[in-house]
Motif scaffolding. Structure first.
Motif, PDB file in Angstrom:
ATOM      1  N   ASP A 363       0.665  -1.222  -0.155  1.00 50.87           N
ATOM      2  CA  ASP A 363       0.080   0.157   0.081  1.00 50.87           C
ATOM      3  C   ASP A 363       0.883   1.289  -0.191  1.00 50.87           C
ATOM      4  OD1 ASP A 363      -2.507   0.931   0.051  1.00 50.87           O
ATOM      5  OD2 ASP A 363      -2.276   1.764   2.043  1.00 50.87           O
ATOM      6  N   LYS A 364       1.903   1.175   0.780  1.00 51.38           N
ATOM      7  CA  LYS A 364       2.916   2.046   0.712  1.00 51.38           C
ATOM      8  C   LYS A 364       3.391   2.534  -0.664  1.00 51.38           C
ATOM      9  CE  LYS A 364       6.799   4.214   3.407  1.00 51.38           C
ATOM     10  NZ  LYS A 364       6.248   5.372   3.625  1.00 51.38           N
ATOM     11  N   ILE A 365       3.905   1.474  -1.331  1.00 51.27           N
ATOM     12  CA  ILE A 365       4.555   1.587  -2.558  1.00 51.27           C
ATOM     13  C   ILE A 365       3.324   2.021  -3.362  1.00 51.27           C
ATOM     14  CG2 ILE A 365       5.216   0.105  -4.461  1.00 51.27           C
ATOM     15  CD1 ILE A 365       6.708  -1.904  -2.272  1.00 51.27           C
ATOM     16  N   ALA A 366       2.269   1.460  -3.362  1.00 53.25           N
ATOM     17  CA  ALA A 366       1.083   2.177  -4.425  1.00 53.25           C
ATOM     18  C   ALA A 366       1.001   3.734  -4.188  1.00 53.25           C
ATOM     19  CB  ALA A 366      -0.054   1.472  -3.883  1.00 53.25           C
ATOM     20  N   GLY A 367       1.200   4.147  -2.877  1.00 52.27           N
ATOM     21  CA  GLY A 367       1.204   5.720  -2.684  1.00 52.27           C
ATOM     22  C   GLY A 367       2.276   6.224  -3.187  1.00 52.27           C
ATOM     23  N   ILE A 368       3.526   5.491  -3.224  1.00 55.81           N
ATOM     24  CA  ILE A 368       4.723   6.220  -4.010  1.00 55.81           C
ATOM     25  C   ILE A 368       4.560   6.351  -5.464  1.00 55.81           C
ATOM     26  CG2 ILE A 368       7.221   6.111  -4.440  1.00 55.81           C
ATOM     27  CD1 ILE A 368       7.421   4.837  -1.552  1.00 55.81           C
ATOM     28  N   THR A 369       4.105   4.996  -6.145  1.00 49.24           N
ATOM     29  CA  THR A 369       3.966   5.037  -7.496  1.00 49.24           C
ATOM     30  C   THR A 369       2.649   5.918  -7.979  1.00 49.24           C
ATOM     31  OG1 THR A 369       2.396   2.916  -7.228  1.00 49.24           O
ATOM     32  CG2 THR A 369       4.933   2.707  -7.765  1.00 49.24           C
ATOM     33  N   LEU A 370       1.936   6.282  -7.210  1.00 41.73           N
ATOM     34  CA  LEU A 370       0.773   7.117  -7.260  1.00 41.73           C
ATOM     35  C   LEU A 370       1.310   8.455  -7.550  1.00 41.73           C
ATOM     36  CD1 LEU A 370      -2.139   7.867  -8.116  1.00 41.73           C
ATOM     37  CD2 LEU A 370      -2.425   7.972  -5.624  1.00 41.73           C
ATOM     38  N   MET A 371       2.382   8.905  -6.851  1.00 38.53           N
ATOM     39  CA  MET A 371       2.903  10.054  -7.119  1.00 38.53           C
ATOM     40  C   MET A 371       3.661  10.382  -8.426  1.00 38.53           C
ATOM     41  SD  MET A 371       5.280  10.444  -3.360  1.00 38.53           S
ATOM     42  CE  MET A 371       6.049  11.925  -3.816  1.00 38.53           C
ATOM     43  N   VAL A 372       4.268   8.983  -8.843  1.00 38.09           N
ATOM     44  CA  VAL A 372       4.708   9.111 -10.305  1.00 38.09           C
ATOM     45  C   VAL A 372       3.590   9.238 -11.385  1.00 38.09           C
ATOM     46  CG1 VAL A 372       6.192   7.488 -12.083  1.00 38.09           C
ATOM     47  CG2 VAL A 372       6.613   7.461  -9.637  1.00 38.09           C
ATOM     48  N   GLN A 373       2.434   8.749 -11.258  1.00 37.88           N
ATOM     49  CA  GLN A 373       1.208   8.951 -11.967  1.00 37.88           C
ATOM     50  C   GLN A 373       0.953  10.506 -12.073  1.00 37.88           C
ATOM     51  OE1 GLN A 373      -0.899   5.433 -10.087  1.00 37.88           O
ATOM     52  NE2 GLN A 373      -1.832   5.570 -12.164  1.00 37.88           N
TER      53      GLN A 373
END
Length: 567
Positions: A363-373
């Motif tokens: 979930d934390k990684i998803a938050g970081i990759t959402l920043m890339v989006q």
């Protein structure tokens, strides 16, 4: 009909008369068949001890030795404030420790009923227990588990009992006890002395006075840290006792064992002067003197009786042995089933914990990759407005994913400060680090990190070229922030000020336009920029339900995105 059982030729008890149960023993109410005196019988099954090894067997033998020594010392010193042992008996299947029965239960039972005890009565209780501590410390004995459950009450007399954790000087390096009452030296020193009991008795006294356990926490580690760092203070208005009593408690609950008061020194405090002439105390000591005289006569009679009944005792023991062997067989079968159940539940608990940790990290990684989006979206839609922010978001994402990878490689425990959904006990984390999937997990994070790094470099080149062609006068500013050192963050305040101004600018455009499609696109841009503005909360799970937010993006559902901006 409830079965009656005998212990030797002298004692008996009923199976339903239980007073308490521990890890490997149970205590029942019994009686001396010859005198009708009520006693407490601690029953320890050999079969249960076997799985704990020799160390527990040695501790029980030490407990009996200490109790026998204290029984003799109590008589010599006229100290009725220790729960006495009468006899220690062995059979093929069990050990039996016959103890003095305390008809008013424990101090723990009393606290549950009255919550708090007024000052004068608390001083009188402390006066009795300090005499017990003085006796045992004078003989190099440390109790090591003083707590309300181990203070027994008989006819108004408070007695120190349950010496299962007690030791003499040779074993003072062993760290045992109940966490909220353990002295600091248990955690920060290899050696300690009998003053650990003074510390524990001080905290026990605090508990009965104010109805609270002073050092309490959600885990043993948290309690340990409070004991080591939190000062003992009674400045709050709720601690309404005399200054004289406060000063005594400060001396007892002193983190430095060298300057902590001893039991003998505490008893010299003038606060106890009234106790020595209290009619109750005088009656206690008078009854103790009469009791000792009665016990001396009883011992002489018993010695004669023992010789006469020796043959009868042998026969009873043989019958009892057969019964106990049968019971042992049944118990072993039951314990085997229980043990299998405990192991199964434990394994399930651990696996669920590991699964929860993985979900939290993903979930934390998803938050970081959402920043890339977010960076991709801003680049595709409003690049000329958000050049600085696109680079900032990507750089922060690269730093965060690297930090996550480093902490997992170092086996550093992640907690709520890292992500609101990552909060597990140390034991679960240790199993997680031993899980064979951890290395694969780290490899996947490395791959994400490399993708973000590559994207950052690509955007540096794109934005540099774009700014050189379209904004030649501001081109040097982009170059100054677009360095490839991904460990060096961009100034947060500068970034947030600029992004906030641009969000305000877009908001004004949204209010001016009447075209609903354009209005929706502007609102969507504002939401994405708001997510970028709050990137730290985004990656901790505080701002967004990340899975729902991503689904709202996929569905192009602006209203759903709005409802998620404030969780």
């Amino acid at each position: 009909m409830i079965e009656k059982k005998s212990v030797g030729k002298k004692y008996e008890y009923y199976l339903n008369d239980k007073l308490g149960t521990g890890s490997f023993a149970e205590v029942v109410k019994g009686k001396n068949k010859k005198t009708d005196e009520v006693v407490a019988i601690k029953i320890i099954k050999r079969s249960v001890l076997a799985k704990y090894g020799d160390e527990i067997m040695n501790q029980i033998q030490l407990e009996v030795k200490i109790l026998q020594q204290l029984a003799s010392l109590s008589q010599q010193s006229m100290c009725p404030f220790i729960n006495r042992i009468y006899e220690f008996l062995e059979t093929a299947n069990n050990f039996y420790i016959v103890l003095e029965y305390c008809n008013q239960g424990t101090l723990y039972d009393q606290i549950k009923k009255v919550k708090k005890i007024e000052e004068k009565e608390a001083i009188f209780i402390l006066f009795q227990l300090l005499q017990a501590l003085s006796l045992i410390s004078n003989n190099n004995i440390a109790h090591r588990d003083i707590k309300p459950e181990n203070i027994f009450i008989k006819d108004g007399v408070y007695k120190l009992g349950d010496f299962g954790f007690a030791s003499q000087k040779s074993l003072y390096q062993t760290h045992l006890g109940t966490f909220p009452y353990m002295a600091p030296e248990f955690f920060n020193s290899d050696n300690y002395n009998t003053k650990v009991d003074v510390w524990a008795l001080g905290l026990l006294t605090h508990e009965i006075l104010f109805g609270e356990i002073y050092y309490i926490g959600r885990s043993q580690f948290e309690v340990q840290q409070k004991i080591l760092t939190k000062p003992y203070l009674l400045n709050d208005r709720k601690y309404k006792i005399s200054e004289q009593f406060k000063n005594l408690l400060y001396k007892m609950i002193n983190k430095d064992q060298k300057t902590r008061i001893s039991a003998q020194e505490a008893l010299m405090d003038p606060i106890f002067d009234f106790c020595k002439n209290d009619p109750r105390y005088l009656d206690i000591m008078k009854a103790e003197k009469l009791n000792q005289h009665f016990e001396e006569n009883s011992e002489q009679v018993e010695q004669i009786s023992l010789l006469e009944d020796e043959d009868k005792l042998k026969k009873e023991l043989e019958q009892q042995k057969k019964k106990e062997q049968k019971e042992q067989q049944e118990l072993q079968e039951y314990q085997k089933l229980q043990q299998e159940k405990i192991i199964s539940e434990k394994n399930q608990f651990i696996q669920n914990g590991i699964k929860g940790i993985k979900e939290g990290i993903l979930d934390k990684i998803a938050g970081i990759t959402l920043m890339v989006q977010l960076a991709d979206y801003l680049n595709e839609n409003i690049q000329q407005l958000c050049r600085f922010e696109i680079l900032y978001i990507l750089k922060q994402a690269a730093i965060l994913i690297q930090q996550l990878k480093d902490r997992l490689e170092q086996q550093a425990i992640l907690g709520k400060h890292d992500h609101v959904k990552i909060q597990f006990d140390c034991e679960i984390w240790m199993h997680f680090y031993e899980d064979r999937n951890l290395l694969q997990f780290i490899d996947e994070i490395e791959e994400v990190k490399n993708q973000i790094k590559k994207k950052y470099i690509d955007y540096v080149n794109i934005i540099n070229y774009f700014s050189l062609i379209n904004f030649p006068t501001e081109h040097h500013k982009i170059e100054s922030i677009a360095n490839l050192n991904l460990t060096k963050p961009i100034d947060l305040q500068l970034y947030q000020e600029q992004l906030f101004l641009k969000m305000q600018f877009l908001k004004q455009d949204s209010l001016k336009t009447e075209n609903q499609f354009i209005k929706q696109q502007i609102d969507k841009c504002i939401l994405w920029m708001y997510a970028a503005y709050e990137f730290q909360k985004l990656c901790s799970g505080e701002l967004f339900d990340i899975k729902r937010f991503i689904q709202a993006i996929i569905n192009d559902d602006v209203e759903e995105m709005k409802c998620l901006t404030l969780k």
